[in-house]
Design an enzyme around this catalytic site. Structure first.
Site, short mmCIF file in Angstrom:
data_model
loop_
_atom_site.label_atom_id
_atom_site.label_comp_id
_atom_site.label_asym_id
_atom_site.label_seq_id
_atom_site.Cartn_x
_atom_site.Cartn_y
_atom_site.Cartn_z
CG LEU A 71 59.94 -104.83 -13.95
CD1 LEU A 71 60.86 -105.79 -14.43
CD2 LEU A 71 59.02 -104.49 -15.43
CG ASN A 95 46.18 -94.29 -11.21
OD1 ASN A 95 47.18 -95.27 -11.20
ND2 ASN A 95 45.51 -94.34 -10.38
CG PHE A 96 52.47 -93.10 -11.48
CD1 PHE A 96 52.47 -93.53 -10.10
CD2 PHE A 96 52.79 -93.94 -12.46
CE1 PHE A 96 52.75 -94.95 -9.85
CE2 PHE A 96 53.24 -95.22 -12.34
CZ PHE A 96 53.22 -95.74 -10.89
NE ARG A 103 59.54 -87.15 -11.01
CZ ARG A 103 58.35 -86.97 -10.96
NH1 ARG A 103 58.17 -85.79 -11.70
NH2 ARG A 103 57.44 -87.20 -10.02
CG ASP A 168 38.79 -92.61 -6.67
OD1 ASP A 168 39.17 -91.65 -7.09
OD2 ASP A 168 38.93 -93.04 -5.57
N GLY A 232 14.80 -78.76 -5.86
CA GLY A 232 13.37 -78.50 -6.60
C GLY A 232 12.74 -79.72 -6.79
#
Length: 417
Positions: A71, A95-96, A103, A168, A232
């Site tokens: 789309l 996840n832009f 926008r 991720d 350790g």
């Protein structure tokens, strides 16, 4: 069979791994995940290497049980389609980078006017606000800034990145957790809300135990000595090379009579347990190095399979270091059904990672193979009231599209992953 999320709809704008692996968790357990992709090219993760017949294996790994709607959301008609779907959608996931969804006209303030119950879930690199809001977020950067890289590797070597995109994947699991929590909260409040999940927070949380020590004391966690498991932990919690060049993990530090049992298993004489000198190995650097050298020589007497058999005979925890292809030959991995096979409409039989979480009554199922771009356009649009003629007109006008793998290298908005 009833699945936990079969009455949940997710409108999925995510790309690459952080987002898609998260929405796949809900899809595996029944959610109707409608993956919104660019016309023809689809999401940018389809172009990742390695590939089969132009399709990324990485994309296949993160997108089963989803339907693809290709789309152009930049058009008024495309946004109208999104609006119609949002009316009956539970979660809108993306996840832009922060600000991109706004926008595009798909921000939370606008979408909750359409559906006050909608959960607007955003995964990013650093969070939806703050000084790093506009920075590119990516796995390597999150590992570095979150402290994991500095803790990984050998004391005499450089900071080391993990062998996979761990930021991720962990970010995806926390993102999925956030969406599940928001769904649970909505059962009590009747309202949707914003889920804000990011890679940096996940990396910081991955070492929450060490964080508590550092934040409250002078304790620090330098990179460990060569071959040792963690900072350790010493030579009885370490990796050793065997006679055949393969490696084995020793966890003798966490079992009773560890020195005695390891000595018997590896034919170390006299037994390390007979010399009190070795009991100081956890506190003294030079003693640790001497013990490490002794154990290195002992492991080199046997192949990895021989060490495995000897450890089993002495009731020591098994610890073969597998190459990735060996992982799937292990009998426990096979028993756990950690490989599932899907019949893909374009690429034939595809093997994918199985479901890591098992539920006895409502287990995850593989119902839909990872989709081709726009594979479910007509099906999804028809469900939301579009007639065949309207769907044909949307296709002809370029508002919706179908797969064209030649455009797989095309780029669009950059995801946070």
């Amino acid at each position: 069979m009833t699945l936990p999320y079969e009455d949940i709809r997710v409108l999925d704008f995510t790309q690459l791994e952080q987002g898609p692996a998260a929405t796949q968790v809900l899809a595996d357990f029944g959610a109707d995940v409608i993956k919104v992709e660019r016309i023809d090219a689809g999401e940018i993760g389809r172009g990742q290497q390695p590939q089969v017949s132009g399709m990324s294996y990485f994309f296949l790994a993160d997108n089963r049980n989803k339907r693809s709607l290709s789309l152009d959301v930049r058009t008024a008609e495309g946004r109208a389609i999104v609006d119609r779907i949002v009316e009956s959608t539970d979660i809108v996931a993306s996840n832009f980078r922060p600000g991109v969804m706004e926008r595009l006209g798909l921000g939370y303030d606008r979408l909750r006017q359409i559906n006050p119950r909608v959960i607007w879930a955003a995964a990013s690199g650093y969070g939806l606000s703050g000084p790093y809001e506009s920075r590119v977020g990516q796995d390597l950067l999150a590992q570095a800034m979150g402290g994991l890289v500095a803790m990984t590797g050998d004391e005499d070597g450089p900071p080391t990145v993990t062998g996979t995109w761990i930021a991720d994947y962990l970010g995806a699991m926390l993102f999925a957790q956030g969406m599940m929590l928001a769904l649970a909260a909505r059962e009590k409040t009747g309202r949707g809300q914003v889920v804000d999940s990011n890679l940096l927070n996940g990396m910081i949380a991955s070492h929450l135990q060490e964080n508590a020590a550092v934040l409250n004391s002078e304790h620090r966690f330098p990179r460990p000595e060569h071959g040792t498991g963690h900072s350790g932990s010493g030579p009885l919690y370490a990796i050793y090379e065997c006679k055949d060049g393969k490696h084995y993990a020793l966890m003798g530090a966490l079992v009773s009579n560890g020195l005695e049992r390891v000595s018997s298993a590896l034919e170390i004489e006299p037994s390390l347990a007979d010399d009190p000198h070795w009991r100081e190995a956890s506190r003294d650097t030079e003693t640790r190095r001497q013990l490490r050298a002794t154990l290195e020589q002992a492991f080199l007497k046997f192949s990895r399979d021989e060490v495995e058999a000897r450890f089993a005979a002495h009731d020591l925890p098994p610890g073969a270091v597998y190459e990735l292809d060996e992982v799937f030959e292990d009998p426990q991995v096979i028993h756990n059904e950690m490989v599932v096979e899907a019949e893909h409409p374009a690429y034939g039989s595809v093997k994918l990672t199985g479901f890591p979480v098992k539920l006895t009554d409502t287990p995850a199922t593989l119902r839909i193979s990872p989709p081709t771009v726009g594979e479910h356009n007509a099906e999804v649009l028809g469900e939301f009231g579009y007639s065949d003629d309207e769907i044909r007109a949307l296709l002809e006008s370029g508002v919706v599209g179908s797969e064209n793998l030649k455009h797989a290298g095309d780029t669009g908005e950059v995801a946070a992953d």
